[in-house]
Design a protein around this motif. Sequence first.
Motif, PDB file in Angstrom:
ATOM      1  N   GLY A 136       0.822  -1.198   0.000  1.00 41.04           N
ATOM      2  CA  GLY A 136       0.000   0.000   0.000  1.00 41.04           C
ATOM      3  C   GLY A 136       0.854   1.246   0.000  1.00 41.04           C
ATOM      4  O   GLY A 136       2.079   1.186  -0.005  1.00 41.04           O
ATOM      5  N   ASP A 137       0.170   2.398   0.039  1.00 36.20           N
ATOM      6  CA  ASP A 137       0.906   3.659  -0.020  1.00 36.20           C
ATOM      7  C   ASP A 137       0.507   4.649   1.065  1.00 36.20           C
ATOM      8  O   ASP A 137       1.041   5.742   1.127  1.00 36.20           O
ATOM      9  N   GLY A 138      -0.417   4.279   1.915  1.00 35.59           N
ATOM     10  CA  GLY A 138      -0.907   5.237   2.894  1.00 35.59           C
ATOM     11  C   GLY A 138      -0.885   4.743   4.323  1.00 35.59           C
ATOM     12  O   GLY A 138      -0.592   3.573   4.592  1.00 35.59           O
TER      13      GLY A 138
ATOM     14  N   VAL B 190       2.852   6.293  -7.210  1.00 40.34           N
ATOM     15  CA  VAL B 190       1.869   7.329  -7.515  1.00 40.34           C
ATOM     16  C   VAL B 190       2.174   8.565  -6.683  1.00 40.34           C
ATOM     17  O   VAL B 190       2.346   9.656  -7.212  1.00 40.34           O
ATOM     18  N   GLN B 191       2.249   8.372  -5.383  1.00 43.01           N
ATOM     19  CA  GLN B 191       2.622   9.463  -4.481  1.00 43.01           C
ATOM     20  C   GLN B 191       3.403   8.870  -3.316  1.00 43.01           C
ATOM     21  O   GLN B 191       2.909   7.982  -2.625  1.00 43.01           O
ATOM     22  N   LEU B 192       4.590   9.362  -3.130  1.00 39.00           N
ATOM     23  CA  LEU B 192       5.420   8.895  -2.024  1.00 39.00           C
ATOM     24  C   LEU B 192       5.030   9.646  -0.759  1.00 39.00           C
ATOM     25  O   LEU B 192       5.088  10.875  -0.715  1.00 39.00           O
TER      26      LEU B 192
ATOM     27  N   VAL C 136       8.957   0.285  -3.031  1.00 37.72           N
ATOM     28  CA  VAL C 136       9.059   0.091  -4.478  1.00 37.72           C
ATOM     29  C   VAL C 136       8.359   1.248  -5.173  1.00 37.72           C
ATOM     30  O   VAL C 136       7.429   1.847  -4.633  1.00 37.72           O
ATOM     31  N   PHE C 137       8.815   1.557  -6.387  1.00 37.55           N
ATOM     32  CA  PHE C 137       8.243   2.664  -7.152  1.00 37.55           C
ATOM     33  C   PHE C 137       7.499   2.209  -8.394  1.00 37.55           C
ATOM     34  O   PHE C 137       6.835   3.007  -9.046  1.00 37.55           O
ATOM     35  N   ASN C 138       7.626   0.937  -8.747  1.00 34.59           N
ATOM     36  CA  ASN C 138       6.833   0.423  -9.872  1.00 34.59           C
ATOM     37  C   ASN C 138       6.586  -1.061  -9.676  1.00 34.59           C
ATOM     38  O   ASN C 138       7.344  -1.748  -9.003  1.00 34.59           O
ATOM     39  N   PHE C 139       5.483  -1.505 -10.256  1.00 32.68           N
ATOM     40  CA  PHE C 139       5.088  -2.904 -10.064  1.00 32.68           C
ATOM     41  C   PHE C 139       6.055  -3.870 -10.754  1.00 32.68           C
ATOM     42  O   PHE C 139       6.199  -5.006 -10.325  1.00 32.68           O
ATOM     43  N   LYS C 140       6.720  -3.436 -11.809  1.00 33.56           N
ATOM     44  CA  LYS C 140       7.667  -4.311 -12.498  1.00 33.56           C
ATOM     45  C   LYS C 140       8.784  -4.739 -11.544  1.00 33.56           C
ATOM     46  O   LYS C 140       9.146  -5.911 -11.503  1.00 33.56           O
ATOM     47  N   ASP C 141       9.327  -3.784 -10.774  1.00 29.94           N
ATOM     48  CA  ASP C 141      10.366  -4.134  -9.813  1.00 29.94           C
ATOM     49  C   ASP C 141       9.837  -5.099  -8.761  1.00 29.94           C
ATOM     50  O   ASP C 141      10.505  -6.050  -8.373  1.00 29.94           O
ATOM     51  N   LEU C 142       8.626  -4.865  -8.297  1.00 26.85           N
ATOM     52  CA  LEU C 142       8.008  -5.734  -7.305  1.00 26.85           C
ATOM     53  C   LEU C 142       7.835  -7.138  -7.863  1.00 26.85           C
ATOM     54  O   LEU C 142       8.235  -8.124  -7.227  1.00 26.85           O
ATOM     55  N   ILE C 143       7.268  -7.239  -9.041  1.00 30.65           N
ATOM     56  CA  ILE C 143       7.033  -8.542  -9.663  1.00 30.65           C
ATOM     57  C   ILE C 143       8.339  -9.266  -9.910  1.00 30.65           C
ATOM     58  O   ILE C 143       8.478 -10.449  -9.589  1.00 30.65           O
ATOM     59  N   ASN C 144       9.331  -8.581 -10.447  1.00 28.94           N
ATOM     60  CA  ASN C 144      10.618  -9.215 -10.728  1.00 28.94           C
ATOM     61  C   ASN C 144      11.302  -9.714  -9.467  1.00 28.94           C
ATOM     62  O   ASN C 144      12.016 -10.710  -9.487  1.00 28.94           O
TER      63      ASN C 144
END
Length: 112
Positions: A64-66, A87-89, A101-109
């Motif tokens: 999550g982010d919040g 989206v918003q840090l 993490v800043f993008n889902f690609k990094d998370l998935i990888n």
Amino acid sequence: MINPVASILGIPLENIFANQILFGSNGEYAGFDKNEPTSRKGGKATAVQQLRKAHGYKSLVMIGDGATDLEARMPGGADLFVCYGGVQLREPVAAKADWLVFNFKDLINSLV
């Protein structure tokens, strides 16, 4: 927006608890469905605890982010909290996260 990530990771959609984002007639952000339990204070921690109890999971991860997402990390809740800053840090949330993490690609990888 979380369902495609869950599908890639093989997580059944019935195990996803997320706010339903609402959009206006022109496609503008209009808030979220306040009837969702995860939209209320403490609701995400409760959802995590229910998942653990219902399925006997040994480990649970919350993404999550919040601040309400971070609440899921309370005792008996998520074992790991991943802060998504794409989206918003939110610095106070990121500072208490186990992983940022800043993008889902990094998370998935990293998880596959």
